[in-house]
Enzyme design. Structure first.
Site, short mmCIF file in Angstrom:
data_model
loop_
_atom_site.label_atom_id
_atom_site.label_comp_id
_atom_site.label_asym_id
_atom_site.label_seq_id
_atom_site.Cartn_x
_atom_site.Cartn_y
_atom_site.Cartn_z
N TYR A 207 8.86 -2.93 -3.31
CA TYR A 207 9.41 -3.06 -1.96
C TYR A 207 10.63 -3.97 -1.91
O TYR A 207 10.82 -4.71 -0.94
CB TYR A 207 8.32 -3.59 -0.99
CG TYR A 207 7.07 -2.74 -1.06
CD1 TYR A 207 7.04 -1.48 -0.47
CD2 TYR A 207 5.94 -3.17 -1.74
CE1 TYR A 207 5.92 -0.68 -0.56
CE2 TYR A 207 4.81 -2.38 -1.83
CZ TYR A 207 4.81 -1.13 -1.24
OH TYR A 207 3.70 -0.34 -1.32
N TYR B 296 -3.08 2.25 5.28
CA TYR B 296 -2.18 2.32 4.13
C TYR B 296 -2.84 3.18 3.07
O TYR B 296 -3.99 2.94 2.69
CB TYR B 296 -1.87 0.93 3.56
CG TYR B 296 -1.01 1.03 2.32
CD1 TYR B 296 0.36 1.27 2.42
CD2 TYR B 296 -1.57 0.98 1.04
CE1 TYR B 296 1.15 1.43 1.28
CE2 TYR B 296 -0.79 1.13 -0.10
CZ TYR B 296 0.56 1.36 0.04
OH TYR B 296 1.33 1.52 -1.09
N ASP C 175 -10.63 6.61 1.65
CA ASP C 175 -9.77 5.97 0.66
C ASP C 175 -10.37 4.59 0.36
O ASP C 175 -10.20 3.65 1.13
CB ASP C 175 -8.35 5.86 1.21
CG ASP C 175 -7.40 5.15 0.25
OD1 ASP C 175 -7.88 4.54 -0.72
OD2 ASP C 175 -6.18 5.21 0.49
N LYS D 269 -7.35 0.83 -8.14
CA LYS D 269 -7.25 -0.63 -8.20
C LYS D 269 -8.28 -1.31 -9.12
O LYS D 269 -8.03 -1.44 -10.30
CB LYS D 269 -7.24 -1.21 -6.79
CG LYS D 269 -5.95 -0.85 -6.07
CD LYS D 269 -5.64 -1.72 -4.88
CE LYS D 269 -4.18 -1.64 -4.49
NZ LYS D 269 -3.89 -0.87 -3.31
C1 LIG Z 1 -3.06 0.36 -3.15
C2 LIG Z 1 -3.60 1.44 -2.32
C3 LIG Z 1 -3.19 2.78 -2.50
C4 LIG Z 1 -2.13 3.17 -3.50
O1 LIG Z 1 -2.51 2.94 -4.82
P1 LIG Z 1 -1.39 2.81 -5.96
O2 LIG Z 1 -2.17 2.65 -7.22
O3 LIG Z 1 -0.57 1.60 -5.60
O4 LIG Z 1 -0.58 4.06 -5.92
C5 LIG Z 1 -3.77 3.73 -1.70
N1 LIG Z 1 -4.70 3.42 -0.78
C6 LIG Z 1 -5.14 2.16 -0.59
C7 LIG Z 1 -6.19 1.89 0.43
C8 LIG Z 1 -4.59 1.13 -1.34
O5 LIG Z 1 -4.99 -0.13 -1.11
#
Ligand SMILES: *Cc1c(COP(=O)(O)O)cnc(C)c1O
Length: 434
Positions: free
Chosen positions: A22, A154, A255, A284
């Site tokens: 960013y 997000y 997600d 993550k």
């Molecule tokens: C970090 C994140 C993403 C994206 O993952 P990347 O490995 O950075 O592409 C998608 N959804 C959530 C909820 C996240 O915290």
């Protein structure tokens, strides 16, 4: 180039050539140079604010749940390196990926039973969206291709994930006309422990019903909205979504890239609600922060739908799909987590954060302090001065990375009580300075 770069030289080259997240090119603020990391400590190449070691309050963006340089994860990586670090996944398979996939199915909610291994969180969300759209095409309902989400979310930085990120974040204005236009509900009412706001729940139900003919899926982060604003909501809304999706033939995608692997106090945040999604993304913390890997899980209903349609295959296959090295470390990280009383550690950190951050609520400029699981958030009533807040935290010997109006921490689960107090002190210092 010399074998080892001096810090000044390294920073000059960094500024000249290297993008950071960013950021503009060249970057406006010099980053800190990390030489190595071990346990919960980052070792700096050169002291900053008189500190040569920083306690990591960020788990490298939710991922390093066991801390750095962990002997068990190191051993898993070494073992796998000796066999093969990568081999293509088309026409070939291997134990690390198969083991990991089977374990993920075992520990995630019903009815998830199939796993697509992707190389990053954003890609796993793309795959989830592709699965949902293709499912409805296969079922003879190609008009169902929009997504519904709530504001404040997000889901990553590639195209479809961006289209379900909070529309007030700037990206939507920048790319309006190019981003798919999705259906947005208001952000869920804040408060994990708050009862259901029936008016909001009704609006949610009505929105799903009204758009059902064109909706492929509802995509949300369960319980915690992370990078969209670090907000917590009642698990009850997930049950509302599950019911509305079932009633109106819409798929439900969770997600769990940030919330997965214990961070919120349950292994997966969906468990707070007792509901299972049709499709789920993890990433993550999946590899304990060692390597990039994510996974999209889906139900047999979704898999069978896709695989019996006009194009009976999921047309997606990243080069590094199922990377053996990443899969082996992910398997080891998952076993390491499950073999310990991780819930006790997360509860201990939750208690430490509550105690250590409560005083921040009385600081001038602080709007709210909130804690859930191993996540602590201090929200200011103004935009954080990131440079000043970061410096204040570093002075306390802690690494934090505030954004917008938020100073927050999600420390590794192995953070001891003394280090946790320092993290809390640093959050408070950053709140005063920022
Ligand atoms: C970090 C994140 C993403 C994206 O993952 P990347 O490995 O950075 O592409 C998608 N959804 C959530 C909820 C996240 O915290």
């Amino acid at each position: 180039m010399p074998e080892r770069l001096g810090t000044e030289e390294l920073l000059a080259l960094d500024r000249q050539h290297v993008w950071h997240p960013y950021g503009p090119m060249p970057g406006r603020q010099a980053p800190l140079v990390v030489d190595s990391a071990s346990g919960v400590r980052l070792r700096l190449a050169e002291p900053a604010e008189g500190r040569s070691e920083l306690v990591d309050g960020m788990s490298s963006w939710w991922s390093a749940i066991h801390g750095y340089n962990h002997p068990v994860l190191n051993a898993a990586a070494h073992r796998q390196l000796e066999r093969m670090s990568h081999v293509m996944f088309g026409g070939l398979t291997h134990e690390p990926a198969v083991r990991l996939a089977a374990r993920l199915v075992e520990i995630t909610p019903e009815p998830l039973s199939h796993v697509f291994l992707a190389d990053s969180g954003s890609v796993s969300v793309e795959v989830a969206v592709k699965m949902c759209l293709q499912y409805w095409r296969s079922r003879g309902r190609p008009a169902k291709q929009r997504l519904l989400t709530w504001r404040g979310g997000y889901h990553g930085d590639t195209w479809h994930p961006m289209s379900v990120c909070d529309p007030d974040g700037g990206m939507h204005e920048l790319w309006s006309g190019l981003l798919p236009r999705q259906v947005f509900a208001d952000a869920p009412p804040p408060g994990f422990e708050k009862g259901l706001d029936e008016t909001y729940a009704d609006r949610l139900r009505q929105l799903v019903a009204r758009h059902a003919q064109e909706l492929a899926a509802v995509v949300v982060e369960p319980v915690v909205q992370g990078a969209g604003g670090m907000r917590f909501h009642s698990p009850g809304y997930l049950r509302v979504l599950r019911e509305a999706c079932d009633e109106h033939d819409v798929l439900l995608v969770f997600d769990e890239i940030a919330t997965g692997f214990g961070r919120t106090g349950e292994l997966f945040a969906a468990e707070h609600a007792g509901v299972g999604p049709d499709v789920m993304c993890v990433g993550k913390a999946l590899t304990g922060g060692y390597l990039t890997l994510a996974a999209t899980l889906c139900s047999s209903e979704v898999a069978e739908g896709i695989s019996s349609g006009e194009m009976p295959a999921l047309a997606h296959g990243p080069t590094f799909m199922g990377n053996p090295l990443a899969s082996a470390v992910a398997g080891a990280s998952t076993e390491l987590l499950l073999a310990q009383d991780w819930r006790r550690e997360v509860n201990r950190i939750e208690a430490g954060l509550r105690a250590g951050l409560s005083g921040a609520a009385r600081l001038p400029g602080v709007r709210e302090v909130r804690v859930l699981g191993a996540i602590g958030v201090v929200q200011l009533d103004h935009e954080v001065d990131i440079a000043a807040a970061t410096r204040a935290a570093v002075r306390e010997g802690v690494w934090l990375r505030p954004f917008r109006d938020l100073i927050y921490t999600m420390p590794p689960y192995v953070t001891g009580d003394g280090d946790l107090s320092r993290v809390c002190a640093a959050v408070c210092a950053a709140a005063k300075a920022g």
